[in-house]
Motif scaffolding. Sequence first.
Motif, short mmCIF file in Angstrom:
data_model
loop_
_atom_site.label_atom_id
_atom_site.label_comp_id
_atom_site.label_asym_id
_atom_site.label_seq_id
_atom_site.Cartn_x
_atom_site.Cartn_y
_atom_site.Cartn_z
N ALA A 223 37.12 41.85 34.01
CA ALA A 223 38.22 41.15 33.35
C ALA A 223 39.53 41.91 33.58
N PRO A 224 40.59 41.19 33.97
CA PRO A 224 41.87 41.86 34.21
C PRO A 224 42.48 42.39 32.92
N ALA A 225 43.38 43.36 33.06
CA ALA A 225 44.16 43.83 31.91
C ALA A 225 44.91 42.64 31.32
N PRO A 226 45.06 42.50 30.02
CA PRO A 226 44.68 43.45 28.96
C PRO A 226 43.28 43.20 28.38
N ASN A 227 42.46 42.43 29.07
CA ASN A 227 41.12 42.10 28.54
C ASN A 227 40.02 42.97 29.14
N ARG A 228 40.42 44.03 29.81
CA ARG A 228 39.46 44.89 30.49
C ARG A 228 38.30 45.25 29.58
N GLY A 229 37.07 45.13 30.15
CA GLY A 229 35.88 45.48 29.37
C GLY A 229 35.25 44.29 28.67
N LYS A 230 36.05 43.23 28.48
CA LYS A 230 35.49 42.02 27.85
C LYS A 230 34.86 41.13 28.92
N ARG A 231 34.18 40.09 28.47
CA ARG A 231 33.61 39.14 29.43
C ARG A 231 34.75 38.42 30.15
N ASN A 232 34.63 38.31 31.44
CA ASN A 232 35.64 37.63 32.25
C ASN A 232 35.21 36.18 32.47
N GLU A 233 36.15 35.32 32.86
CA GLU A 233 35.81 33.95 33.22
C GLU A 233 36.86 33.40 34.18
N PRO A 234 36.49 32.34 34.93
CA PRO A 234 37.37 31.85 36.01
C PRO A 234 38.81 31.51 35.58
N ALA A 235 39.02 31.09 34.34
CA ALA A 235 40.40 30.79 33.91
C ALA A 235 41.32 32.00 34.11
N MET A 236 40.73 33.20 34.06
CA MET A 236 41.53 34.42 34.16
C MET A 236 42.01 34.71 35.58
N VAL A 237 41.62 33.89 36.54
CA VAL A 237 42.10 34.12 37.91
C VAL A 237 43.62 33.98 37.97
N GLN A 238 44.18 33.30 37.00
CA GLN A 238 45.65 33.24 36.85
C GLN A 238 46.28 34.63 36.86
N ARG A 239 45.65 35.55 36.15
CA ARG A 239 46.19 36.91 36.03
C ARG A 239 46.22 37.62 37.38
N VAL A 240 45.22 37.34 38.20
CA VAL A 240 45.16 37.95 39.53
C VAL A 240 46.30 37.40 40.39
N ALA A 241 46.52 36.09 40.29
CA ALA A 241 47.63 35.48 41.05
C ALA A 241 48.97 36.04 40.59
N GLU A 242 49.12 36.24 39.30
CA GLU A 242 50.38 36.79 38.76
C GLU A 242 50.61 38.21 39.29
N GLN A 243 49.56 39.02 39.24
CA GLN A 243 49.69 40.41 39.68
C GLN A 243 49.98 40.48 41.18
N LEU A 244 49.32 39.63 41.94
CA LEU A 244 49.53 39.61 43.39
C LEU A 244 50.96 39.19 43.71
N ALA A 245 51.46 38.21 42.96
CA ALA A 245 52.84 37.76 43.17
C ALA A 245 53.81 38.91 42.90
N GLU A 246 53.56 39.64 41.82
CA GLU A 246 54.45 40.75 41.47
C GLU A 246 54.44 41.82 42.56
N VAL A 247 53.23 42.15 43.03
CA VAL A 247 53.07 43.18 44.05
C VAL A 247 53.79 42.80 45.35
N ARG A 248 53.80 41.51 45.66
CA ARG A 248 54.34 41.06 46.94
C ARG A 248 55.76 40.54 46.82
N GLY A 249 56.35 40.66 45.63
CA GLY A 249 57.72 40.17 45.46
C GLY A 249 57.80 38.67 45.65
N SER A 250 56.73 37.99 45.29
CA SER A 250 56.67 36.54 45.44
C SER A 250 56.65 35.93 44.04
N ASP A 251 56.37 34.64 43.94
CA ASP A 251 56.24 34.05 42.61
C ASP A 251 54.85 33.46 42.45
#
Length: 290
Positions: A223-251
């Motif tokens: 599970a991505p931060a801030p839910n680290r350690g909890k059960r993860n689920e596919p809805a949370m893939v949003q957080r990965v997209a957000e982090q990737l956008a930030e890292v790449r200077g994209s939106d």
Amino acid sequence: MLVDSHAHLDSERYAEDREAMLVRAREAGVETILAVGIGEGPDTMHAALDLSREYRCRADMPQIVVSAGIHPHEANLADQSALNKLDTLAVEPEVVAVGEIGLDYFYDNSPREVQQRAFVEQMKIAAAHKLPILIHCRASTDSTNAWDDALELLNEHWHATGLGGVLHCFAGEYEHAKQAMDMNFLVSFAGNITFPKAQPIRDVAAKLPADRMLIETDAPFLAPAPNRGKRNEPAMVQRVAEQLAEVRGSDYETMALTTTENFYRFFRLSPTTRAQARETGTNLGLQAEN
Ligand SMILES: [Zn+2]
Ligand SMILES: [Zn+2]
């Protein structure tokens, strides 16, 4: 729209609320999930496929395509009957990849030679069915040992097929991604890209070509931060997209769209056939475009 390129939907951790979890994913914009078919071991390798069929006509859920394979943790269970089972599942239309397969020298749950043999045997089955592979690769602490071996085995047994695959939950070095991309691989990032100590992963993600990137949850794990350690689920893939956008200077929208298009292109799937399939109720939601 989003695609979660790697989730363990058949996990018993969803036994109580699997349907609600999938509805939440759809509400979060997840259009397609690749449900990884490793089960709790080879005996339940078919469980992801069963789920994709059970929920095939549900408009309120993402469409589910699946893989089948024997995880390196369970390589010691990759006997002939397990390999035969994989060979049988690989012909099913919902099965779009073999995996997750590879090497895990961090946990060493199966001896390394046994992991290597199971990896190679499964590459042969994937090649026979012309399916790409989903790679799980984790090296020992402060080592690249599993990557060195995995890339050597891929060069020897996979490169020539041209079928490529996905490096799932990527946490290797840029050079590893580069060598795999030269063999037609995509690179998928998971929730661990949000962890404070994951700067090396973010550095790699910043450098990769946009057309090679996917996102995943590896749910119920990671599970991505801030839910680290909890059960993860596919809805949370949003957080990965957000982090990737930030890292790449994209939106966010660009990142979501790019990774979604990469997924459909690589697996030769079209989202547009889904509505038709639901109407007829007979067909797989996704069909090969060519
Ligand atoms: Zn994995
Ligand atoms: Zn996984």
